[in-house]
Design a protein around this motif. Structure first.
Motif, PDB file in Angstrom:
ATOM      1  N   ASN A  72       0.794  -1.240   0.000  1.00  0.00           N
ATOM      2  CA  ASN A  72       0.000   0.000   0.000  1.00  0.00           C
ATOM      3  C   ASN A  72       0.824   1.287   0.000  1.00  0.00           C
ATOM      4  OD1 ASN A  72      -2.473  -1.365  -0.048  1.00  0.00           O
ATOM      5  ND2 ASN A  72      -2.389  -1.640   2.156  1.00  0.00           N
ATOM      6  N   GLN A  73       1.856   1.320  -0.796  1.00  0.00           N
ATOM      7  CA  GLN A  73       2.591   2.563  -0.996  1.00  0.00           C
ATOM      8  C   GLN A  73       2.464   2.943  -2.467  1.00  0.00           C
ATOM      9  OE1 GLN A  73       6.207   3.331   1.170  1.00  0.00           O
ATOM     10  NE2 GLN A  73       6.147   1.211   1.902  1.00  0.00           N
ATOM     11  N   VAL A  74       2.474   4.247  -2.733  1.00  0.00           N
ATOM     12  CA  VAL A  74       2.215   4.719  -4.087  1.00  0.00           C
ATOM     13  C   VAL A  74       2.982   6.020  -4.344  1.00  0.00           C
ATOM     14  CG1 VAL A  74       0.130   6.005  -3.443  1.00  0.00           C
ATOM     15  CG2 VAL A  74       0.351   5.115  -5.750  1.00  0.00           C
ATOM     16  N   ALA A  75       3.309   6.246  -5.597  1.00  0.00           N
ATOM     17  CA  ALA A  75       3.890   7.519  -6.035  1.00  0.00           C
ATOM     18  C   ALA A  75       3.369   7.812  -7.434  1.00  0.00           C
ATOM     19  CB  ALA A  75       5.417   7.450  -6.067  1.00  0.00           C
ATOM     20  N   THR A  76       3.262   9.082  -7.751  1.00  0.00           N
ATOM     21  CA  THR A  76       2.915   9.505  -9.101  1.00  0.00           C
ATOM     22  C   THR A  76       3.789  10.690  -9.449  1.00  0.00           C
ATOM     23  OG1 THR A  76       1.108  10.122 -10.589  1.00  0.00           O
ATOM     24  CG2 THR A  76       0.995  10.986  -8.335  1.00  0.00           C
ATOM     25  N   TRP A  77       4.092  10.815 -10.735  1.00  0.00           N
ATOM     26  CA  TRP A  77       4.987  11.878 -11.168  1.00  0.00           C
ATOM     27  C   TRP A  77       4.617  12.275 -12.582  1.00  0.00           C
ATOM     28  CZ3 TRP A  77      11.038  11.323 -11.438  1.00  0.00           C
ATOM     29  CH2 TRP A  77      11.620  12.561 -11.175  1.00  0.00           C
ATOM     30  N   ILE A  78       4.636  13.559 -12.859  1.00  0.00           N
ATOM     31  CA  ILE A  78       4.408  14.075 -14.210  1.00  0.00           C
ATOM     32  C   ILE A  78       5.665  14.838 -14.621  1.00  0.00           C
ATOM     33  CG2 ILE A  78       2.945  15.469 -15.708  1.00  0.00           C
ATOM     34  CD1 ILE A  78       0.768  15.244 -13.525  1.00  0.00           C
ATOM     35  N   LEU A  79       6.227  14.442 -15.748  1.00  0.00           N
ATOM     36  CA  LEU A  79       7.455  15.057 -16.262  1.00  0.00           C
ATOM     37  C   LEU A  79       7.179  15.710 -17.607  1.00  0.00           C
ATOM     38  CD1 LEU A  79       9.772  11.965 -15.733  1.00  0.00           C
ATOM     39  CD2 LEU A  79       9.707  14.002 -14.315  1.00  0.00           C
ATOM     40  N   PRO A  80       7.936  16.743 -17.956  1.00  0.00           N
ATOM     41  CA  PRO A  80       7.832  17.275 -19.317  1.00  0.00           C
ATOM     42  C   PRO A  80       8.212  16.185 -20.318  1.00  0.00           C
ATOM     43  CG  PRO A  80       9.141  18.734 -17.919  1.00  0.00           C
ATOM     44  CD  PRO A  80       8.906  17.475 -17.141  1.00  0.00           C
ATOM     45  N   ALA A  81       7.553  16.148 -21.462  1.00  0.00           N
ATOM     46  CA  ALA A  81       7.870  15.159 -22.505  1.00  0.00           C
ATOM     47  C   ALA A  81       9.350  15.246 -22.840  1.00  0.00           C
ATOM     48  CB  ALA A  81       7.032  15.404 -23.743  1.00  0.00           C
ATOM     49  N   TRP A  91      11.119   6.597  -6.596  1.00  0.00           N
ATOM     50  CA  TRP A  91      11.036   5.762  -5.393  1.00  0.00           C
ATOM     51  C   TRP A  91      11.163   6.610  -4.132  1.00  0.00           C
ATOM     52  CZ3 TRP A  91       8.763   1.366  -5.138  1.00  0.00           C
ATOM     53  CH2 TRP A  91       8.704   0.543  -6.274  1.00  0.00           C
ATOM     54  N   ASN A  92      11.890   7.715  -4.191  1.00  0.00           N
ATOM     55  CA  ASN A  92      11.988   8.607  -3.027  1.00  0.00           C
ATOM     56  C   ASN A  92      10.669   9.315  -2.742  1.00  0.00           C
ATOM     57  OD1 ASN A  92      14.642   8.010  -2.429  1.00  0.00           O
ATOM     58  ND2 ASN A  92      15.453   9.648  -3.705  1.00  0.00           N
ATOM     59  N   LYS A  93       9.765   9.370  -3.719  1.00  0.00           N
ATOM     60  CA  LYS A  93       8.458  10.022  -3.530  1.00  0.00           C
ATOM     61  C   LYS A  93       7.390   9.066  -3.013  1.00  0.00           C
ATOM     62  CE  LYS A  93       6.933  12.887  -6.441  1.00  0.00           C
ATOM     63  NZ  LYS A  93       6.532  13.921  -7.363  1.00  0.00           N
ATOM     64  N   ILE A  94       7.696   7.773  -2.971  1.00  0.00           N
ATOM     65  CA  ILE A  94       6.677   6.793  -2.597  1.00  0.00           C
ATOM     66  C   ILE A  94       6.263   6.985  -1.137  1.00  0.00           C
ATOM     67  CG2 ILE A  94       8.133   4.855  -1.870  1.00  0.00           C
ATOM     68  CD1 ILE A  94       6.243   3.206  -3.843  1.00  0.00           C
ATOM     69  N   GLN A  95       4.954   6.846  -0.899  1.00  0.00           N
ATOM     70  CA  GLN A  95       4.421   7.052   0.445  1.00  0.00           C
ATOM     71  C   GLN A  95       3.172   6.201   0.633  1.00  0.00           C
ATOM     72  OE1 GLN A  95       4.023  11.271   0.267  1.00  0.00           O
ATOM     73  NE2 GLN A  95       2.083  11.204  -0.802  1.00  0.00           N
ATOM     74  N   PRO A  96       2.765   5.992   1.882  1.00  0.00           N
ATOM     75  CA  PRO A  96       1.579   5.176   2.131  1.00  0.00           C
ATOM     76  C   PRO A  96       0.295   5.838   1.625  1.00  0.00           C
ATOM     77  CG  PRO A  96       2.880   5.485   4.133  1.00  0.00           C
ATOM     78  CD  PRO A  96       3.439   6.395   3.093  1.00  0.00           C
ATOM     79  N   ASP A  97      -0.562   5.054   1.040  1.00  0.00           N
ATOM     80  CA  ASP A  97      -1.962   5.377   0.742  1.00  0.00           C
ATOM     81  C   ASP A  97      -2.243   6.375  -0.389  1.00  0.00           C
ATOM     82  OD1 ASP A  97      -2.568   3.658   2.884  1.00  0.00           O
ATOM     83  OD2 ASP A  97      -2.477   5.318   4.304  1.00  0.00           O
ATOM     84  N   ASN A  98      -1.653   7.572  -0.372  1.00  0.00           N
ATOM     85  CA  ASN A  98      -2.012   8.614  -1.332  1.00  0.00           C
ATOM     86  C   ASN A  98      -0.774   9.341  -1.844  1.00  0.00           C
ATOM     87  OD1 ASN A  98      -4.982   8.506  -0.902  1.00  0.00           O
ATOM     88  ND2 ASN A  98      -4.381   9.133   1.156  1.00  0.00           N
ATOM     89  N   ALA A  99      -0.847   9.785  -3.082  1.00  0.00           N
ATOM     90  CA  ALA A  99       0.230  10.592  -3.659  1.00  0.00           C
ATOM     91  C   ALA A  99      -0.368  11.530  -4.695  1.00  0.00           C
ATOM     92  CB  ALA A  99       1.275   9.692  -4.311  1.00  0.00           C
ATOM     93  N   ASN A 100       0.311  12.645  -4.938  1.00  0.00           N
ATOM     94  CA  ASN A 100      -0.124  13.550  -6.000  1.00  0.00           C
ATOM     95  C   ASN A 100       1.086  14.299  -6.538  1.00  0.00           C
ATOM     96  OD1 ASN A 100       0.226  16.006  -4.368  1.00  0.00           O
ATOM     97  ND2 ASN A 100      -1.547  15.256  -3.262  1.00  0.00           N
ATOM     98  N   ASP A 114      -3.306  12.267  -9.251  1.00  0.00           N
ATOM     99  CA  ASP A 114      -3.569  11.752  -7.908  1.00  0.00           C
ATOM    100  C   ASP A 114      -3.578  10.238  -7.977  1.00  0.00           C
ATOM    101  OD1 ASP A 114      -4.104  14.158  -6.313  1.00  0.00           O
ATOM    102  OD2 ASP A 114      -5.797  14.407  -7.685  1.00  0.00           O
ATOM    103  N   ALA A 115      -3.056   9.599  -6.945  1.00  0.00           N
ATOM    104  CA  ALA A 115      -3.058   8.146  -6.859  1.00  0.00           C
ATOM    105  C   ALA A 115      -3.428   7.750  -5.438  1.00  0.00           C
ATOM    106  CB  ALA A 115      -1.695   7.582  -7.237  1.00  0.00           C
ATOM    107  N   HIS A 116      -4.281   6.743  -5.308  1.00  0.00           N
ATOM    108  CA  HIS A 116      -4.750   6.260  -4.007  1.00  0.00           C
ATOM    109  C   HIS A 116      -4.692   4.739  -4.022  1.00  0.00           C
ATOM    110  CE1 HIS A 116      -6.310  10.310  -3.521  1.00  0.00           C
ATOM    111  NE2 HIS A 116      -6.840  10.169  -4.721  1.00  0.00           N
ATOM    112  N   ILE A 117      -4.180   4.161  -2.948  1.00  0.00           N
ATOM    113  CA  ILE A 117      -4.111   2.705  -2.845  1.00  0.00           C
ATOM    114  C   ILE A 117      -4.592   2.290  -1.463  1.00  0.00           C
ATOM    115  CG2 ILE A 117      -1.699   2.625  -2.072  1.00  0.00           C
ATOM    116  CD1 ILE A 117      -1.401   0.165  -3.997  1.00  0.00           C
ATOM    117  N   LYS A 118      -5.333   1.185  -1.387  1.00  0.00           N
ATOM    118  CA  LYS A 118      -5.829   0.713  -0.101  1.00  0.00           C
ATOM    119  C   LYS A 118      -5.993  -0.794  -0.126  1.00  0.00           C
ATOM    120  CE  LYS A 118     -10.629   1.311  -1.329  1.00  0.00           C
ATOM    121  NZ  LYS A 118     -11.919   1.850  -1.040  1.00  0.00           N
TER     122      LYS A 118
END
Length: 136
Positions: A72-81, A91-100, A114-118
């Motif tokens: 139940n850890q998640v990360a999301t990232w948006i990069l310029p093309a 991986w350093n951005k990964i955290q429990p339950d929610n990310a944005n 936004d990403a949510h995991i449960k």
């Protein structure tokens, strides 16, 4: 050894452009997610992988990445093309339950993810989406 955790992945694209799969750790990820259509759903069996990831090109504007783990850890990232993904940064951005994350283009368009995991008993649900906010 713990029993594998099945993950139901729901991805939604509201970016205004088609999302094209660049890479994935799991073969069930859809190759195309059209903007404004129903979310796509696929399952991941974590017996082979204790993590999952997808990377999508959002037109020629951005790259959208979602990473998740069986615990139940998640990360999301948006990069310029055209920007290389540095996986240790993700991986350093990964955290429990929610990310944005968000990315604002040089034209003032803001992409948000936004990403949510449960946990859901012996399984887990991941919901992630990308959207765009036009400039004022």
């Amino acid at each position: 050894m713990a029993a594998p955790t099945a993950t139901t992945v729901v991805l939604e694209n509201q970016s205004g452009d088609t999302a094209i799969l660049v890479s994935s750790t799991y073969e069930g990820a859809p190759s195309v997610i059209k903007s404004g259509e129903q979310p796509v759903v696929f399952d991941q069996n974590t017996e082979l992988n204790t993590y999952g990831s997808v990377m999508y090109a959002i037109g020629k504007i951005a790259t959208w990445i979602v990473v998740w783990t069986a615990n139940n850890q998640v990360a999301t990232w948006i990069l310029p093309a055209g920007t290389s993904a540095v996986w240790t940064d993700i991986w350093n951005k990964i955290q429990p339950d929610n990310a944005n994350d968000s990315y604002t283009t040089s034209y003032g368009w803001m992409y948000e993810s936004d990403a949510h995991i449960k946990s859901n008993g012996d399984a887990q649900d991941l919901t992630a989406g990308i959207s765009v906010i036009p400039p004022n």
